[in-house]
Design an enzyme around this catalytic site. Structure first.
Site, PDB file in Angstrom:
ATOM      1  N   ASP A 169       0.837  -1.196   0.000  1.00  0.00           N
ATOM      2  CA  ASP A 169       0.000   0.000   0.000  1.00  0.00           C
ATOM      3  C   ASP A 169       0.873   1.248   0.000  1.00  0.00           C
ATOM      4  O   ASP A 169       2.031   1.205  -0.427  1.00  0.00           O
ATOM      5  CB  ASP A 169      -0.943  -0.035   1.214  1.00  0.00           C
ATOM      6  CG  ASP A 169      -2.291   0.590   0.902  1.00  0.00           C
ATOM      7  OD1 ASP A 169      -2.348   1.821   0.704  1.00  0.00           O
ATOM      8  OD2 ASP A 169      -3.295  -0.141   0.851  1.00  0.00           O
ATOM      9  N   HIS A 224      -4.008   5.847   3.548  1.00  0.00           N
ATOM     10  CA  HIS A 224      -4.686   4.651   3.038  1.00  0.00           C
ATOM     11  C   HIS A 224      -4.110   3.364   3.625  1.00  0.00           C
ATOM     12  O   HIS A 224      -4.845   2.507   4.132  1.00  0.00           O
ATOM     13  CB  HIS A 224      -4.573   4.640   1.511  1.00  0.00           C
ATOM     14  CG  HIS A 224      -5.424   3.635   0.826  1.00  0.00           C
ATOM     15  ND1 HIS A 224      -4.968   2.402   0.429  1.00  0.00           N
ATOM     16  CD2 HIS A 224      -6.710   3.678   0.433  1.00  0.00           C
ATOM     17  CE1 HIS A 224      -5.930   1.729  -0.168  1.00  0.00           C
ATOM     18  NE2 HIS A 224      -7.004   2.488  -0.188  1.00  0.00           N
ATOM     19  N   SER A 471     -11.386  -0.999  -0.962  1.00  0.00           N
ATOM     20  CA  SER A 471     -10.104  -0.975  -0.253  1.00  0.00           C
ATOM     21  C   SER A 471     -10.281  -1.339   1.205  1.00  0.00           C
ATOM     22  O   SER A 471      -9.361  -1.838   1.852  1.00  0.00           O
ATOM     23  CB  SER A 471      -9.487   0.423  -0.329  1.00  0.00           C
ATOM     24  OG  SER A 471      -8.888   0.665  -1.559  1.00  0.00           O
TER      25      SER A 471
END
Length: 568
Positions: A169, A224, A471
């Site tokens: 990520d 994220h 996600s």
């Protein structure tokens, strides 16, 4: 996860990509002598010596090389380098070394919209948690949906420290108080370097925070990757939230840029590193840019773009195969494109990163044979998203035979008003540094926006944010996979940890999921509202579910269940 993307966090696709025919948007040639980077694929089985000679003959020099899968980053000042590669029998293809995947490919612009128009004020946490739950447990409808609770999987199997989960990520804030106890800094790696601007001179990652332009392994400038890691394995420590597998070990395998873009070479390197260092399961909540879908021979694309897409497919698949052979369970977000991946679609967002100045996306028809990577790669388990009511989230991509299982990803408009409510998102760790930089905190440290909340234990405080996207769904499935390995895995003689055949993990993940039939009628018109300039704007999307209760396009074999996975 990504794509036309709605952001890992959010919600409405607001793509403004230009619809320019391929013939009207030629790539701007580079000036002779101006160097550019490429990812070059060696022909399978060719000797390194012959591959090196071929790269040199094409006018390139090797910057770095991954001999496990036959991929190299190459720098060349030859403006016709891609064409030169096609004349070398020892080379299979070349792709511009540009970004591959937004942090979900779920659009960041959309995420910003939803983050600022929550229908309620700052979320209040009422009452005190019991000794068996975390302070923010009441907000975690997602964990209740999959029975990851104090009386559920936490009691039956909380996970083993010997199980290693790789986070491919944008990075992980390894110093976040609700991640640090389970974070392995020594094994973590950063396969990227910050890139301040793109080929058009537009800001990409922005100024480098560190002299080397390489961020530390415990750093996340995007948020994220930190959110994903927290969903999987935030510990039960009396602070904030708990993850699906609160006792497993987190390893940051950074392959994404600060901007949320993802390059091909880092993805390949991250997967091969995972394979060689005993990582048991990886989460991939992104797609590889610059093409949302990669087509081998789409007539809408120029020959060099076709070659680039073939290279992305082959290079990624080699890395996926290598990881799978070495015991890595591969799990990916299904995408936030609102579409059925098993049908013909229209893509007007690719290429989403310029290799040459002035290069723009254009509209093209995408047959089902085209592939979004890594989610459509062999051995990859694709995850769709559900909301609080267990409906398929309105933004989640789908497809019978594409989606393996579903998992909570959040759906902020899954409510009677059909307006954004942050309580319908997934709450997980958020770097305090980013909350401050983004102006989301008051002077006393309390949040001033509805999508951020603070939890304190004594003098230690930590922040959490509400996001939505496939996600967020993928990490829930990864957490369940980690529990399966914890429960049924055997000792890995090489690492001393636990290991389990990825095919068994997938079988168990699918078999323990709770079957959920298609809606009736099977064609659903999703409706939701967003606020634009102070007015509520209506949006709709018509989507059709195909298949049986046991396997269908919306939910695959069902919604993952952490408790069932370690009981049956």
């Amino acid at each position: 996860m990504r794509r036309a993307l709605i952001s890992a966090a959010c919600a409405v696709v607001t793509t403004a990509a230009l619809a320019i025919p391929a013939s009207a948007a030629p790539a701007q040639p580079r000036a002779k002598g101006e160097a550019s980077e490429y990812v070059v694929l060696y022909k399978d089985g060719v000797s390194l010596g012959k591959a090196h000679d071929a790269v040199k003959a094409a006018g390139g020099s090797i910057v770095q090389e991954n001999t496990d899968v036959g991929v190299a980053t190459v720098r060349s000042a030859n403006p016709a380098f891609v064409q030169a590669v096609t004349r070398q029998g020892a080379l299979d293809g070349a792709a511009h070394n540009r970004v591959i995947g937004e942090a979900p490919k779920e659009k960041k612009a959309a995420a910003k919209v939803e983050k600022t128009v929550g229908a309620q004020g700052p979320v209040a946490v009422k009452g005190k948690p019991s000794k068996d739950t975390e302070p923010l447990a009441d907000l975690q409808w997602d964990m209740k949906q999959i029975h990851a609770t104090a009386n559920g999987s936490y009691k039956a199997e909380p996970g083993s420290k010997k199980v290693l989960v790789g986070i491919l990520d944008t990075g992980v804030d390894g110093n976040h108080p609700d991640i640090k106890p389970n974070f392995d800094r020594k094994l973590s790696r950063n396969f990227t370097h910050d890139i301040p601007t793109d080929a058009d001179g537009n800001v990409l990652d922005g100024p480098c925070e560190f002299k080397s332009c390489v961020d530390p392994v415990d750093w996340d400038d995007n948020d994220h990757g930190t959110h994903v890691a927290s969903e999987i394995a935030s510990p039960r420590n009396g602070l904030g939230t708990a993850g699906v597998a609160p006792n497993v070990t987190l390893v940051n395998l950074r392959v994404g840029q600060d901007s949320g873009q993802f390059y091909l070479q880092p993805t390949v390197d991250g997967l091969t590193y995972a394979a060689k260092h005993g990582i048991d399961v990886v989460n991939m909540s992104y797609y590889i840019d610059p093409w949302l879908w990669n087509c081998a021979n789409n007539p809408a694309d120029k020959p060099e773009d076709q070659l680039e897409q073939r290279t992305i497919i082959e290079a990624t698949q080699r890395a996926l195969d290598f990881a799978h052979r070495h015991g890595v369970t591969l799990i990916s977000a299904a995408g936030n494109d609102f579409v059925d991946y098993t049908k013909t679609n229209i893509d007007d967002t690719s290429p989403d990163f310029p290799s040459y100045p002035g290069e723009k996306p254009y509209e093209r028809t995408i047959p089902a044979s085209c592939q979004s990577m890594p989610s459509e790669g062999k051995h990859v388990i694709a995850i769709s998203a559900t909301g609080p009511s267990t409906r398929k989230s309105y933004y989640s991509s789908f497809g019978n035979g594409y989606v393996a299982v579903a998992a909570p990803g959040g759906d902020k408009v899954d409510n009677a008003d059909q307006r954004p409510d942050d309580r319908g998102g997934i709450w997980a760790a958020y770097p305090e540094r980013l909350a401050k930089e983004r102006g989301e905190l008051n002077a006393d440290g309390t949040p001033k926006v509805s999508y951020v909340i603070r939890s304190c234990k004594g003098k230690t405080c930590a922040y959490y944010q509400s996001l939505q996207g496939t996600s967020m769904a993928s990490p829930h499935a990864v957490g369940v996979a980690a529990l399966i390995i914890s429960k049924y895995g055997h000792r890995d003689r090489g690492t001393g940890g636990l290991t389990l055949d990825p095919d068994f993990v997938e079988w168990k993940l699918r078999g323990s999921a709770t079957p959920k039939a298609c809606p009736s009628p099977s064609t659903v018109e999703y409706t939701w509202y967003t606020q634009v300039d102070g007015k509520w704007v209506k949006h709709t999307s018509t989507q059709t579910c195909e298949g049986s209760k046991e396997q269908n396009g919306f939910f695959g074999n069902g919604i993952v269940d952490a408790l069932h996975a370690v009981q049956r």
